[in-house]
Design an enzyme around this catalytic site. Sequence first.
Site, short mmCIF file in Angstrom:
data_model
loop_
_atom_site.label_atom_id
_atom_site.label_comp_id
_atom_site.label_asym_id
_atom_site.label_seq_id
_atom_site.Cartn_x
_atom_site.Cartn_y
_atom_site.Cartn_z
N GLU A 95 -53.77 -4.96 -43.69
CA GLU A 95 -55.19 -4.80 -43.44
C GLU A 95 -55.44 -4.35 -42.01
O GLU A 95 -54.67 -4.67 -41.11
CB GLU A 95 -55.90 -6.13 -43.65
CG GLU A 95 -55.74 -6.58 -45.07
CD GLU A 95 -56.42 -7.89 -45.35
OE1 GLU A 95 -57.28 -7.89 -46.21
OE2 GLU A 95 -56.10 -8.88 -44.70
N CYS A 108 -58.84 -3.38 -35.15
CA CYS A 108 -57.79 -4.40 -35.16
C CYS A 108 -56.75 -3.96 -36.19
O CYS A 108 -57.08 -3.78 -37.36
CB CYS A 108 -58.41 -5.74 -35.55
SG CYS A 108 -57.20 -7.04 -35.77
N CYS A 115 -45.78 -12.19 -41.77
CA CYS A 115 -45.39 -12.60 -40.41
C CYS A 115 -44.41 -13.75 -40.52
O CYS A 115 -44.60 -14.68 -41.29
CB CYS A 115 -46.62 -13.04 -39.61
SG CYS A 115 -46.20 -13.46 -37.91
N CYS A 119 -47.46 -19.65 -38.24
CA CYS A 119 -48.35 -20.59 -37.55
C CYS A 119 -49.13 -21.40 -38.59
O CYS A 119 -49.57 -20.87 -39.61
CB CYS A 119 -49.32 -19.84 -36.65
SG CYS A 119 -48.46 -18.95 -35.34
N CYS A 122 -52.82 -20.09 -39.54
CA CYS A 122 -53.06 -18.67 -39.80
C CYS A 122 -52.66 -18.30 -41.22
O CYS A 122 -51.55 -18.61 -41.65
CB CYS A 122 -52.26 -17.84 -38.80
SG CYS A 122 -52.27 -16.08 -39.14
N GLY A 164 -49.09 -9.83 -38.54
CA GLY A 164 -47.78 -9.65 -37.94
C GLY A 164 -47.69 -10.02 -36.48
O GLY A 164 -48.70 -10.14 -35.78
N GLU A 165 -46.45 -10.20 -36.02
CA GLU A 165 -46.17 -10.49 -34.62
C GLU A 165 -45.65 -9.19 -33.98
O GLU A 165 -44.51 -8.78 -34.25
CB GLU A 165 -45.13 -11.63 -34.54
CG GLU A 165 -44.50 -11.85 -33.17
CD GLU A 165 -45.52 -11.91 -32.03
OE1 GLU A 165 -46.40 -12.77 -32.05
OE2 GLU A 165 -45.41 -11.07 -31.11
N SER A 196 -51.31 -8.65 -28.69
CA SER A 196 -51.42 -10.11 -28.75
C SER A 196 -50.13 -10.68 -29.32
O SER A 196 -49.63 -10.22 -30.34
CB SER A 196 -52.61 -10.49 -29.64
OG SER A 196 -52.67 -11.88 -29.82
N SER A 219 -51.27 -15.91 -27.35
CA SER A 219 -51.88 -16.93 -28.22
C SER A 219 -51.30 -18.28 -27.84
O SER A 219 -50.29 -18.70 -28.38
CB SER A 219 -51.59 -16.60 -29.68
OG SER A 219 -52.16 -15.36 -30.01
N ASN A 221 -52.98 -21.60 -27.54
CA ASN A 221 -53.42 -22.49 -28.63
C ASN A 221 -53.07 -23.97 -28.49
O ASN A 221 -53.42 -24.75 -29.37
CB ASN A 221 -52.92 -22.00 -29.99
CG ASN A 221 -53.47 -20.63 -30.35
OD1 ASN A 221 -54.44 -20.19 -29.74
ND2 ASN A 221 -52.88 -19.95 -31.31
N CYS A 338 -60.23 -13.35 -37.43
CA CYS A 338 -58.89 -13.71 -36.93
C CYS A 338 -58.23 -14.73 -37.85
O CYS A 338 -58.83 -15.74 -38.20
CB CYS A 338 -58.98 -14.40 -35.57
SG CYS A 338 -59.54 -13.37 -34.27
N1 SAH Z 1 -49.30 -12.46 -34.16
C1 SAH Z 1 -50.06 -12.19 -33.00
C2 SAH Z 1 -51.25 -11.30 -33.27
C3 SAH Z 1 -52.02 -11.54 -34.54
S1 SAH Z 1 -52.90 -13.07 -34.66
C4 SAH Z 1 -50.51 -13.48 -32.34
O1 SAH Z 1 -50.35 -14.54 -32.93
O2 SAH Z 1 -50.98 -13.40 -31.22
C5 SAH Z 1 -54.34 -12.73 -33.68
C6 SAH Z 1 -55.06 -13.96 -33.16
O3 SAH Z 1 -55.66 -14.70 -34.22
C7 SAH Z 1 -54.14 -14.94 -32.43
O4 SAH Z 1 -54.66 -15.23 -31.14
C8 SAH Z 1 -54.18 -16.18 -33.30
O5 SAH Z 1 -54.00 -17.33 -32.51
C9 SAH Z 1 -55.56 -16.07 -33.93
N2 SAH Z 1 -55.70 -16.84 -35.18
C10 SAH Z 1 -54.78 -17.03 -36.13
N3 SAH Z 1 -55.28 -17.81 -37.12
C11 SAH Z 1 -56.55 -18.10 -36.78
C12 SAH Z 1 -57.61 -18.85 -37.41
N4 SAH Z 1 -57.44 -19.44 -38.59
N5 SAH Z 1 -58.80 -18.93 -36.77
C13 SAH Z 1 -58.98 -18.32 -35.58
N6 SAH Z 1 -58.04 -17.58 -34.96
C14 SAH Z 1 -56.83 -17.48 -35.54
FE1 SF4 Z 2 -48.10 -14.53 -37.15
FE2 SF4 Z 2 -49.97 -14.40 -35.22
FE3 SF4 Z 2 -50.57 -15.48 -37.62
FE4 SF4 Z 2 -48.94 -16.76 -35.97
S1 SF4 Z 2 -51.12 -16.28 -35.60
S2 SF4 Z 2 -48.60 -16.46 -38.16
S3 SF4 Z 2 -47.84 -15.09 -35.01
S4 SF4 Z 2 -50.02 -13.37 -37.22
#
Ligand code: SAH
Ligand code: SF4
Length: 371
Positions: A95, A108, A115, A119, A122, A164-165, A196, A219, A221, A338
Site C-alpha cells: 500500500e 507515504c 515486515c 512490532c 503495528c 516494511g523496514e 523512518s 521509531s 516508542n 500509521c
Molecule cells: N518500519 C519503519 C517505517 C514504517 S512504520 C518504522 O517502524 O519506523 C511508520 C511509523 O508508524 C513508525 O513510527 C511506527 O512506530 C508507527 N506505527 C506503527 N504502528 C502504529 C500504530 N498502531 N499506531 C500509530 N503509529 C504506529
Molecule cells: Fe515493521 Fe515499522 Fe511496523 Fe515495526 S512499526 S512492524 S518496523 S513496519
Amino acid sequence: MDETEKLNLVGASVEEIETRLAELAQPRFRARQVFAGIYRRRLRSWEAFTDLPAALRRELAARFTLDYPALERTFLSRDGTRRCLFEVAPGQKIEAVFIPEERRDTLCVSTQVGCAVECLFCVTGKLPMRRNLTAGEIVAQVLALGSERADSAKRCNVVLMGMGEPLHNYDNVMRAFRLMTSQEGIGLSPRRITLSTSGVVPALERLAAEPIVPNLAISLNATTDAVRDLLIPINRKWNIATLVDACRRFPLEPRRRITFEYVLIAGVNDTAADARRLARLLDGLRKKVNLIPLNADPWVPLAPPPEARVLAFQKILTDHDVTAHIRRPRGGDVSAACGMLAGRDEPSGDLVHPPPKPASPEDLVRLSSVR
Ligand code: SAH
Ligand code: SF4
C-alpha cells in the site's frame, strides 16, 4: 519477444539506460531523454515519447516495458487521504498513501511486502514477511501517487513509512532514493524525503557514510529497554543506548534535525516518568519528537491514552525544551493511518492474509508486568 522477457525500465538508473541504449547503437543523450520521460514526465507508454524517433520508439517497445505495480483499488477517506492498494505479484499486496495537506502533499510509500520486525503495535508486523520491494516498485509508488495532482510529484514530501523496514532493504531503498532525488528525474530535494526506521543500527551507520542522505526518523516508542524489547523485538539486538548513540554520530547538515517518533500507548509508555526519561535520553541531540497516539486496530490489543494524557506528555517535553508535535491520524476510516497498512482489501475489514501471530492477551500481561 514475449512480454515477460522484456526488461522493465521503471527503476533503472540513467547509467543502466545508457548501457541498454548503447547496445542499440544510440547516442548517450537518448538515454537522458528516456530517463526524463520515465521519471520526470511519468510517461506510461513508448508511443508517448514523442521526442524520440518513431523507429527507436518501436525498438524500445519491443525490448522494454514501463510497468508500475498494478493498482488494484483506491480507498478514499473522509479527510481526503487515499489508500492505494497495489498487487506487486500474485497474492502480494502493498500500500501507498496519498495525504493531501495545505502546503505540500505527503506520499507515504512501502519498502517491503510485510515486515520482519514484528512490532507489537503495528498491523504490518502481523503479516508474514514476503520479500523486499525492488527500487522500481518503490519509486513507481511515488510516480503513481504523484500523478494524483496535476502539478507534478515535485510539490510533495515522501515518507518511507508504509509497509516494511526500509533499512532491511537498504540497497533498493537507496537506489530508489537516488532516483527520487535525481535532478533529471523526479527532482525531489533530499530534505523532502524521510526514512523512518525501527532502529537497525548497522544499517544506520552505513547510511551515515552516504554522500546524500534523507531525513531520518527513528521509531523510538519507549524509554526503557524492558518496554522497548516487548514493543519492538529488534531492541534486544540494538538497545536504546546503542540506537541513541548511533543517532548522536549521525552527520546532520545545518538546521537539520532527527525526528523521534513516539507512539503513545495507554498504560505502556505514556507516564510522566516516560516523558522525563525521553527528554533526558535525547538531551544534546538536534531533534524533534512526533507524538503519535496509537491508532487502534482490531488486530492490535492496545489503546491510545486519553487526550489529557497525550497533552500532559507533550507539555513535559516542551517544558524540557524538546519540540514535540502531536500527529493526528489521517485516513483512519479507510485503514490508511500509521501502523494500519496490511494490504487489506476492505476499507477497514478483514486482513487479506490473516495474521499468523495476532497479539494475545498474554502479550498485554507481559507488558503490564514490566511496569
Ligand atoms: N518500519 C519503519 C517505517 C514504517 S512504520 C518504522 O517502524 O519506523 C511508520 C511509523 O508508524 C513508525 O513510527 C511506527 O512506530 C508507527 N506505527 C506503527 N504502528 C502504529 C500504530 N498502531 N499506531 C500509530 N503509529 C504506529
Ligand atoms: Fe515493521 Fe515499522 Fe511496523 Fe515495526 S512499526 S512492524 S518496523 S513496519
